[in-house]
Design an enzyme around this catalytic site. Structure first.
Site: not given
Length: 449
Positions: A138-139
């Site tokens: 998700h980064a």
């Protein structure tokens, strides 16, 4: 060296064995009738030869100042043989065998020493199907952008043999391999701080005037407990026209109907366990802040709306009306704000959740919201991968500590596809939620026809 934005850094910092922070997609394809038994082998070979690899897919953490590794990215070479692999299901190759594999893959952490993504081409499925599972941290990317990226790797031409691997697909505007230096990024970010402060003031005013559901107003439920690292996954599909029929009959939106179906399924699941609270459940609903014409930048550009799910209302039509009103009011507040202020408001609404990642704050007296429910629009017409038609596209997201289940929905041409991910320990018999969704759609059709 490339500086992470604060939200992306949070996803790296918060990750642990119990909290893998990646989003995933499970795509089911119908194999082309004219292709032989070597179709998957040939497809894999072509994907392995697809270059060049875009910078997003070559990012890995760079360690600076000793072990401080959640602030900057480094770009390096990539070993595609590690990141993309073939595997096969045991017989009979049905949904149970497929989800057993995906639960294991989705619960495993990505290797921090390599670029933070992996993929699997899965064969051995019944009815001559094959599957593609991809997960990305998700980064690196938010769920909306991940789905759009995967869609752009497909084509609406059933006869096209050209391969567009996700790691070769460009942004809507060209990427650069030479990002700004750390100090350039800091210097350019400083002038925005005053605007961000103004956004916090607007957020406080909106909350004080009662226009939004307040954080920490959700009732505690069996979903709002500490979680483990093992995952359960359930998927389901229905004709998209059934959802549109309810939307047209009620004057609501597709997203309103998605939330109403989820609310009904959650209500039934909790009722059967004598665990339904008197107060309505609150869902966090991510909303994409990228505007038409924006370049699809890396990282996250998503706001968080809080929606009253009306789980204390028995009548399906009345529950849908309450959800529609809640969403309309929340959207109105966000659309009246500039984008940076909308992000600031979103951060304020999400701030109690961030406390759960800090030592000593794992057990808040009230939960910020009960779960996340996302709706990501998919392709509106059939799409293909070397002639293999995309039959279903199940998005798979992230449970958190205190948020033991996530529901994400997308569409695939004429299909409405749901992916539910839960903590295996905290959410028993997760697949029954698919049955409850099916019942909920039928009841909503009858109540609104």
């Amino acid at each position: 060296m490339e500086l992470l934005n604060p939200i992306d850094a949070l996803f790296l910092t918060a990750e642990s064995r119990e909290h893998p922070m990646h989003v995933g997609s499970l795509q089911i394809f119908e194999r082309p009738a004219e292709q032989g038994t070597d179709f998957v082998r040939s497809l894999y070979a072509e994907l392995m030869s697809a270059t060049p690899v875009r910078p997003r897919f070559r990012r890995r953490q760079r360690r600076i100042l000793g072990n401080f590794s959640s602030a900057v990215w480094a770009h390096g070479e990539i070993d595609l043989e590690y990141h993309l692999r073939r595997c096969a299901l045991p017989q009979p190759g049905g949904t149970a065998e497929l989800l057993d594999l995906i639960e294991h893959l989705h619960g495993a952490l990505l290797d921090r020493h390599r670029p933070l993504w992996e993929g699997r081409i899965i064969e051995g499925m019944a009815r001559d199907r094959l599957a593609l599972y991809v997960k990305m941290h998700h980064a690196l990317i938010d769920g909306v952008s991940a789905q759009r990226l995967l869609q752009r790797s497909l084509t609406d031409d059933p006869f096209s043999t050209r391969i567009s691997a996700p790691w070769t697909v460009s942004h809507t505007e060209p990427e650069t391999d030479a990002p700004e230096s750390l100090w350039q990024q800091v210097r350019h970010a400083l002038p925005r701080l005053a605007t961000e402060v103004g956004g916090v003031r607007s957020a406080v005013r909106a909350l004080s005037e009662g226009k939004l559901a307040l954080p920490l107003s959700a009732p505690p439920t069996m979903f709002n407990v500490p979680i483990g690292g093992a995952r359960s996954i359930a998927v389901g599909s229905w004709p998209m026209e059934r959802v549109h029929a309810v939307r047209r009959a009620t004057g609501t939106t597709v997203n309103d109907v998605v939330l109403a179906l989820s609310a009904a399924a959650l209500r039934e699941y909790l009722l059967k366990r004598n665990a339904l609270p008197d107060k309505p459940l609150i869902a966090m609903v991510p909303v994409n802040l990228r505007r038409t014409g924006d370049a699809e930048s890396d990282g996250n550009l998503v706001a968080a709306l809080l929606c009253d799910l009306g789980t204390d209302i028995e009548d399906p039509a009345q529950r849908l009306a309450a959800i529609s009103t809640s969403m309309r009011e929340s959207k109105r507040v966000f659309t009246e704000l500039p984008r940076l202020q909308a992000l600031a408001l979103s951060a304020l609404l999400m701030s109690p959740l961030g406390l759960t990642f800090l030592p000593g704050f794992q057990a808040l007296p009230r939960v910020p919201f009960n779960l996340v429910i996302s709706n990501v629009p998919g392709p509106r017409k059939p799409v293909y991968l070397q002639g293999a038609r995309l039959e279903h596209n199940y998005p798979l997201s992230i449970p958190f500590d205190g948020q033991a289940m996530n529901i994400t929905v997308t569409s695939t041409a004429d299909s409405f596809d749901v992916g539910i991910v839960g903590c295996r320990r905290a959410v028993p018999q997760l697949p029954t939620l698919i049955d409850h969704l099916d019942t909920a759609l039928t009841e909503l059709e009858h109540a609104t026809s």
